[in-house]
Design an enzyme around this catalytic site. Sequence first.
Site, PDB file in Angstrom:
ATOM      1  CB  CYS A 122       4.020  20.745  22.811  1.00 40.42           C
ATOM      2  SG  CYS A 122       4.108  22.123  21.655  1.00 40.42           S
TER       3      CYS A 122
ATOM      4  CB  ALA B  96      -0.288  36.143   8.962  1.00 41.14           C
TER       5      ALA B  96
HETATM    6  P1  FAD Z   1      -2.168  26.976  16.943  1.00 42.79           P
HETATM    7  O1  FAD Z   1      -1.430  26.933  18.192  1.00 42.79           O
HETATM    8  O2  FAD Z   1      -2.628  25.698  16.369  1.00 42.79           O
HETATM    9  O3  FAD Z   1      -3.422  27.898  17.169  1.00 42.79           O
HETATM   10  C1  FAD Z   1      -4.311  28.185  16.122  1.00 42.79           C
HETATM   11  C2  FAD Z   1      -5.696  28.378  16.692  1.00 42.79           C
HETATM   12  O4  FAD Z   1      -6.452  29.114  15.774  1.00 42.79           O
HETATM   13  C3  FAD Z   1      -6.453  27.089  16.891  1.00 42.79           C
HETATM   14  O5  FAD Z   1      -6.833  26.891  18.229  1.00 42.79           O
HETATM   15  C4  FAD Z   1      -7.660  27.203  15.991  1.00 42.79           C
HETATM   16  O6  FAD Z   1      -8.829  26.648  16.574  1.00 42.79           O
HETATM   17  C5  FAD Z   1      -7.784  28.688  15.843  1.00 42.79           C
HETATM   18  N1  FAD Z   1      -8.466  29.112  14.596  1.00 42.79           N
HETATM   19  C6  FAD Z   1      -8.177  28.699  13.342  1.00 42.79           C
HETATM   20  N2  FAD Z   1      -8.988  29.309  12.451  1.00 42.79           N
HETATM   21  C7  FAD Z   1      -9.797  30.111  13.162  1.00 42.79           C
HETATM   22  C8  FAD Z   1     -10.861  30.992  12.792  1.00 42.79           C
HETATM   23  N3  FAD Z   1     -11.204  31.154  11.533  1.00 42.79           N
HETATM   24  N4  FAD Z   1     -11.471  31.646  13.767  1.00 42.79           N
HETATM   25  C9  FAD Z   1     -11.133  31.502  15.062  1.00 42.79           C
HETATM   26  N5  FAD Z   1     -10.169  30.685  15.452  1.00 42.79           N
HETATM   27  C10 FAD Z   1      -9.492  30.000  14.516  1.00 42.79           C
HETATM   28  N6  FAD Z   1       5.847  22.151  18.351  1.00 42.79           N
HETATM   29  C11 FAD Z   1       7.059  22.146  18.937  1.00 42.79           C
HETATM   30  O7  FAD Z   1       7.865  23.029  18.669  1.00 42.79           O
HETATM   31  N7  FAD Z   1       7.401  21.166  19.836  1.00 42.79           N
HETATM   32  C12 FAD Z   1       6.563  20.177  20.167  1.00 42.79           C
HETATM   33  O8  FAD Z   1       6.892  19.322  20.990  1.00 42.79           O
HETATM   34  C13 FAD Z   1       5.296  20.147  19.557  1.00 42.79           C
HETATM   35  N8  FAD Z   1       4.432  19.144  19.836  1.00 42.79           N
HETATM   36  C14 FAD Z   1       3.185  19.181  19.288  1.00 42.79           C
HETATM   37  C15 FAD Z   1       2.291  18.159  19.607  1.00 42.79           C
HETATM   38  C16 FAD Z   1       1.022  18.166  19.061  1.00 42.79           C
HETATM   39  C17 FAD Z   1       0.074  17.068  19.399  1.00 42.79           C
HETATM   40  C18 FAD Z   1       0.632  19.212  18.179  1.00 42.79           C
HETATM   41  C19 FAD Z   1      -0.735  19.208  17.596  1.00 42.79           C
HETATM   42  C20 FAD Z   1       1.524  20.212  17.836  1.00 42.79           C
HETATM   43  C21 FAD Z   1       2.800  20.199  18.387  1.00 42.79           C
HETATM   44  N9  FAD Z   1       3.716  21.201  18.070  1.00 42.79           N
HETATM   45  C22 FAD Z   1       4.955  21.182  18.637  1.00 42.79           C
HETATM   46  C23 FAD Z   1       3.393  22.252  17.095  1.00 42.79           C
HETATM   47  C24 FAD Z   1       2.903  23.524  17.776  1.00 42.79           C
HETATM   48  O9  FAD Z   1       1.890  23.203  18.654  1.00 42.79           O
HETATM   49  C25 FAD Z   1       2.450  24.496  16.728  1.00 42.79           C
HETATM   50  O10 FAD Z   1       3.526  24.784  15.887  1.00 42.79           O
HETATM   51  C26 FAD Z   1       1.952  25.794  17.321  1.00 42.79           C
HETATM   52  O11 FAD Z   1       0.907  25.563  18.208  1.00 42.79           O
HETATM   53  C27 FAD Z   1       1.487  26.722  16.201  1.00 42.79           C
HETATM   54  O12 FAD Z   1       0.943  27.896  16.742  1.00 42.79           O
HETATM   55  P2  FAD Z   1      -0.179  28.728  15.947  1.00 42.79           P
HETATM   56  O13 FAD Z   1      -0.549  29.859  16.791  1.00 42.79           O
HETATM   57  O14 FAD Z   1       0.302  28.983  14.593  1.00 42.79           O
HETATM   58  O15 FAD Z   1      -1.371  27.705  15.825  1.00 42.79           O
END
Ligand code: FAD
Length: 825
Positions: free
Chosen positions: A44, A282
């Site tokens: 973020c 998940a």
């Molecule tokens: P992520 O945090 O994306 O983590 C997933 C990780 O899994 C990644 O690092 C990826 O490399 C890894 N991965 C995937 N597949 C594999 C595999 N097969 N093997 C090993 N590793 C793997 N949300 C808000 O609420 N407020 C905000 O202000 C906000 N701003 C944002 C700004 C940006 C630029 C971005 C990109 C997102 C923003 N978000 C925001 C959204 C928020 O970051 C996501 O909703 C959150 O990070 C999701 O968490 P997650 O664990 O599902 O995925």
Amino acid sequence: MNQKILIVGGVAGGASAAARLRRLNEDAEIILFEKGEYISFANCGLPYHVSKVISQRQQLLVQTVESMKNRFNIDIRVKNEVLKINRQNKEVTVLNHLTGETYTENYNILLLSPGASPIHPNLPGIEHPNIFSLRNMTDMDNIISAVEQSTKGEAVIIGGGFIGIEMAENLHQLGFKISLVDLADQLMLNLDREMAAIIHNQVRQKGISLYLKNSVTEFKQKGDFITVVLQNGEKINANIVILAIGINPSTQLAKEAGLELGMKGTIKVDSCFRTSDPDIYAVGDAIETVDFLTGKPAWLPLAGPANRQGRLVADIIFGHKTTYTGVQGTSIAKIFDLNVASTGKNERSLQNEGTKYFASFTHTNSHAGYYPGSTPLTIKLLFAENGKILGAQVIGRNGVDKRIDVLATALRLGATVQDLSSLELAYAPPFSSAKDPVNIAGYVAGNILQGDLNIIHWNQLNSLDPASSVILDVREKAELEMGYIPGAVNIPLGQLRKRIAELPKNKEIIIYCQVGLRGYIASRILMQKGFSKVKNLSGGFKTWQSIATDLNYQIAYPNHKEKKTENLAEKQVAASQNLIKANRYQLDACGLQCPGPIIQVSKKMENLAEGDILEVLVTDPGFSSDIQAWCDRTGHVLLSSTQAGNKFSVQIQKQSRTVAQSNNNAIELPEDKTIVVFSGDLDKAIASFIIANGAVSMGRKVTMFFTFCGLNILRKPQKVKACKSLLDKMFGMMMPRGSKRLGLSKMNMLGIGPKMIRYVMNNKNIESLESLIGMAKLAGIRLVACQMSMDVMGITKEELIEGIEIGGVATYLAAAETSNVNLFI
Ligand code: FAD
């Protein structure tokens, strides 16, 4: 036996889960796989390091591999990508990108938090190296190095959601010229259209070019530039393009493992985050959850839910009896000077679901207006017939976050709008008002539900039938200079009780003021005085104006835009010649909300001499556009308008309208109408008012000059005590007192004729003379009583109905000079 838990994904959901798992169980074997270089980084925060608002790259790395390993004793394997899940053997296949080696790892429990990946459309030219998406640290590093090679260049952002707008703001801060393209007709689809209009006006004010309802068809290399070709044929050159058109859940792994998928390809989980395989859980952006309000499937890829889900799934894995209750969609973003937040449903989603709802708008101060730094705050509430809160949207400069959090909490706890009225929220002048904006939003919504207030919304005004409705502006005269709704008539609230007879009871009265409060008071007055069809414009002129400005409505007069720019340039040149010798005055209107500042300016300007300069300091952000419209209409010159933090400073030079007009080379042909009403006959009076009302409805200014017997039309029907000579008293007794006692010019038949004509007019739905007089006053027709005739006939001012101007022949002649029709009736 110790559990062996594998986690795929090491950022929001995965890292939260890992830390909580360890806190709950010291003995479990926990391995975290992350295919990227970093774990637990602040995605973020990425846009803010591009502009160096977050100055150190290091600050984005919330946890390093080392620190997390040391603190939580977790086996963290970065640059290790899980390629395959073998559910039968309960093992995963992993590729170590550092060594190139592939290996397997077995598990008791597998937790997936693989996140999402940016949508990359298959468009010609998309492989250009300066076209970027932003998802992780590497993406950010690549953008930064491209930015450094083209400082103050041009950037095209495709997609007007959170990431797109945040990137627009941060690149703008670096001096980039920004174009923002979006397929929808608005930015930020979590907002309703009129709330998005506030954002559109803000980003345009910052110099960003908006291309809405447009999409990209192609990217072309043109020297150092990328030419972005839009669907409508327009081309924009850019050094950098940011693609932010959305994301897809990263669920290839789950899909190949045969796990059940949900909406948009997300992983289906139950309320304990268990997938269709009971040993695989998940969380995060990759999963389908449920909508808290409807219980229907939902997808909300945001950091808050991902982090909380990560923590909760760890609890569940270690046997806590708890479940996830779903998402409501609370979010907030900073968009230049504004903060924009929403929770729950918007109108679009309620309409799609077929839910019946009500909406209210309130514009209040973020904290007590008299304490420095207060700024306007707009709250839109959506609620059900039983008062239950369904959604809220809040926009402002300060205090947005706490209001949305109160509203999000209230929604989560099933509160009603009535509950909002009774919330006891913290108050002292620097923080809020004794009635917090949330309380006020509750009052207004409660009034709507109780029927104390009938409302109409901005988008319903277009379908009003002018024959059966009147739009009534109850703001002060000075406020009209900032613009008004076309066709509206003005009776300031303070005069409404006295002038109530001017309003037709058989028509629908649509009332508006600046923000809705005075409109509400006016509605209450009219409703209690027997007007049955009264509606208040929700959010008042402010809401209407922001959407009208956005949609490029012509607010005050045709060719508004062209006129504005031409005149401003001319006026500024003329004014600059006198600047050095001008006297300067100051006005501090900080803390005042519209119309406060403009009324103060108007009063102050009255006492200044031609050429004097008034420097005004305000905190109301709407003032900069209001003052422009006000100057356009009054002829004064807006010399400058600047902003420092939350304060706006403008300089206005006094210039009378005549000077302003003489500075303007355009020759304006007279178009006004004047009518001398000499006769006191009912039929002639009716004819003159019909003509006058007709002319005004064609946009002409009309002056009616009442002289000799014509004055009788304007007399009050009741006897008025006045100090008169005997002769004057006799005159008064001999002449008809008011419009209802006028005779016909022919066939008067001892008063039967006038009664017949009124009867016929009523049957044929023609307005009565009294109603025509009321309409004339509402429409702004000048009704001038001849001073000389009043003296001759012994009629005093007190004997005339309200709203009559007393004037001499000079008044009439001045009006006649700007007229091209002059009738004598
Ligand atoms: P992520 O945090 O994306 O983590 C997933 C990780 O899994 C990644 O690092 C990826 O490399 C890894 N991965 C995937 N597949 C594999 C595999 N097969 N093997 C090993 N590793 C793997 N949300 C808000 O609420 N407020 C905000 O202000 C906000 N701003 C944002 C700004 C940006 C630029 C971005 C990109 C997102 C923003 N978000 C925001 C959204 C928020 O970051 C996501 O909703 C959150 O990070 C999701 O968490 P997650 O664990 O599902 O995925």
